[in-house]
Design an enzyme around this catalytic site. Sequence first.
Site, mmCIF file in Angstrom:
data_model
loop_
_atom_site.group_PDB
_atom_site.id
_atom_site.type_symbol
_atom_site.label_atom_id
_atom_site.label_comp_id
_atom_site.label_asym_id
_atom_site.label_seq_id
_atom_site.Cartn_x
_atom_site.Cartn_y
_atom_site.Cartn_z
ATOM 1 N N ARG A 176 0.845 -1.202 0.000
ATOM 2 C CA ARG A 176 0.000 0.000 0.000
ATOM 3 C C ARG A 176 0.881 1.253 0.000
ATOM 4 O O ARG A 176 2.045 1.225 0.418
ATOM 5 C CB ARG A 176 -0.910 0.023 1.226
ATOM 6 C CG ARG A 176 -1.856 -1.162 1.339
ATOM 7 C CD ARG A 176 -2.659 -1.081 2.631
ATOM 8 N NE ARG A 176 -3.626 -2.168 2.752
ATOM 9 C CZ ARG A 176 -3.385 -3.330 3.357
ATOM 10 N NH1 ARG A 176 -2.180 -3.562 3.888
ATOM 11 N NH2 ARG A 176 -4.318 -4.268 3.427
ATOM 12 N N LYS A 200 -2.246 -2.522 7.943
ATOM 13 C CA LYS A 200 -3.353 -1.990 8.726
ATOM 14 C C LYS A 200 -3.330 -2.577 10.131
ATOM 15 O O LYS A 200 -3.072 -3.770 10.309
ATOM 16 C CB LYS A 200 -4.683 -2.318 8.045
ATOM 17 C CG LYS A 200 -4.876 -1.582 6.719
ATOM 18 C CD LYS A 200 -6.245 -1.844 6.141
ATOM 19 C CE LYS A 200 -6.459 -1.027 4.864
ATOM 20 N NZ LYS A 200 -7.805 -1.252 4.282
ATOM 21 N N HIS A 279 -2.624 2.853 -5.696
ATOM 22 C CA HIS A 279 -3.374 1.620 -5.453
ATOM 23 C C HIS A 279 -3.598 0.837 -6.745
ATOM 24 O O HIS A 279 -3.794 -0.377 -6.706
ATOM 25 C CB HIS A 279 -4.712 1.939 -4.780
ATOM 26 C CG HIS A 279 -5.158 0.870 -3.832
ATOM 27 N ND1 HIS A 279 -4.519 0.633 -2.629
ATOM 28 C CD2 HIS A 279 -6.163 -0.044 -3.906
ATOM 29 C CE1 HIS A 279 -5.118 -0.376 -2.007
ATOM 30 N NE2 HIS A 279 -6.108 -0.801 -2.762
ATOM 31 N N HIS A 305 -4.051 -8.993 3.113
ATOM 32 C CA HIS A 305 -5.499 -8.995 3.274
ATOM 33 C C HIS A 305 -5.888 -9.867 4.460
ATOM 34 O O HIS A 305 -5.430 -11.003 4.576
ATOM 35 C CB HIS A 305 -6.193 -9.539 2.017
ATOM 36 C CG HIS A 305 -6.173 -8.580 0.876
ATOM 37 N ND1 HIS A 305 -6.285 -8.982 -0.444
ATOM 38 C CD2 HIS A 305 -6.047 -7.229 0.838
ATOM 39 C CE1 HIS A 305 -6.236 -7.921 -1.225
ATOM 40 N NE2 HIS A 305 -6.095 -6.859 -0.477
ATOM 41 N N TYR A 314 -9.708 -10.368 -7.240
ATOM 42 C CA TYR A 314 -8.819 -10.452 -8.385
ATOM 43 C C TYR A 314 -9.192 -11.590 -9.324
ATOM 44 O O TYR A 314 -8.800 -11.588 -10.487
ATOM 45 C CB TYR A 314 -7.366 -10.596 -7.909
ATOM 46 C CG TYR A 314 -6.900 -9.373 -7.166
ATOM 47 C CD1 TYR A 314 -6.687 -8.166 -7.826
ATOM 48 C CD2 TYR A 314 -6.712 -9.409 -5.794
ATOM 49 C CE1 TYR A 314 -6.301 -7.035 -7.150
ATOM 50 C CE2 TYR A 314 -6.320 -8.278 -5.100
ATOM 51 C CZ TYR A 314 -6.113 -7.094 -5.777
ATOM 52 O OH TYR A 314 -5.737 -5.968 -5.092
#
Length: 334
Positions: A176, A200, A279, A305, A314
């Site tokens: 990211r 995150k 992104h 993820h 995807y």
Amino acid sequence: MKRESFAQLADKFLAMLRDERGASEHTLRAYRREVHACAAFFAELLGEDADVKRVEHTHIRAYLGVLYEKGLTKTSAARALAAVRSWFKWMAKAGVVESNPASLVSTPKLPKHLPRVPGVEELNRVLDSLERAAEAPHPSAKMRRTDGAPESVGEDAAWQERDRVIFELLYGCGIRNSELCGLDLASILWADESIRVFGKGKKERLVPLGDEAAAAIRAYLPQRQAKLEAAGKGKLALQGPLLCNARMRGECRLTTRSVGRIVKSIALSRGLAADVHPHTLRHAFGTHMLEEGADLRAIQEMLGHERLSTTQRYTQLTVGQVQRVYEEAHPRAR
């Protein structure tokens, strides 16, 4: 004991996100906006001193209705509902409410807008051009206009070696923008051929470092060290941020906003679509890995993820490839 108001409960939830989960400022701003707006709605609907236990799923549906009346899209409403769900989930876990009424509210059905990603050849062309630009003789820091007046080179095009690293890491590692800017020199684990990334919630993961990305970093580091020393910030050469701003301002760390400008500027100058942003390169990483046969769970791990369902997006991006294979291979398709 005085009952806590909706606003106070919202503030407690936000404090938990900040202190316990390590949520980013961007995440906190988004949650603060959504949760406080919902708290204000409950206070107006049920009364300032109402017990939060009185909130039912019908009240939350009514709140979504208000959002639609204000002209919010289904995507924005879904984002608001997700924040409210998290808020009530936390309250249920803390014993403030018995159950999560928001879990009974269905998420608005969203249209599937699949992100467009540049092709492999397009990105290889851009990366090759960045490599050539980085190896070319350095232009002067000042350019001359036709009228003879000096014109400063913008920061977006001021540091070819660094900009090559940005593209190689965003596309080559799939990280990211915020993760990229958070990298320090110590994040590069040369012996393991990987980089240590904090995603995150400050979750740590190791991402493979490809040969081209490693070569780009090695070409950039001498430039980085020279600029830091010239700016009197030599101490940062061995322990500071990997990506520095061109003018060595402040702590020298490049910001996500600057990365966005750099990526867009380079993309436009190399003939990519106008909507390419950092992104987009992450999406391209996931899409191209899947198209080349990479395992979905391996891609999930590299992208960081939390849920496999996020990575499964995807699989939808490769429908075009499946269609091409069908048309080329099946006798009834021709």
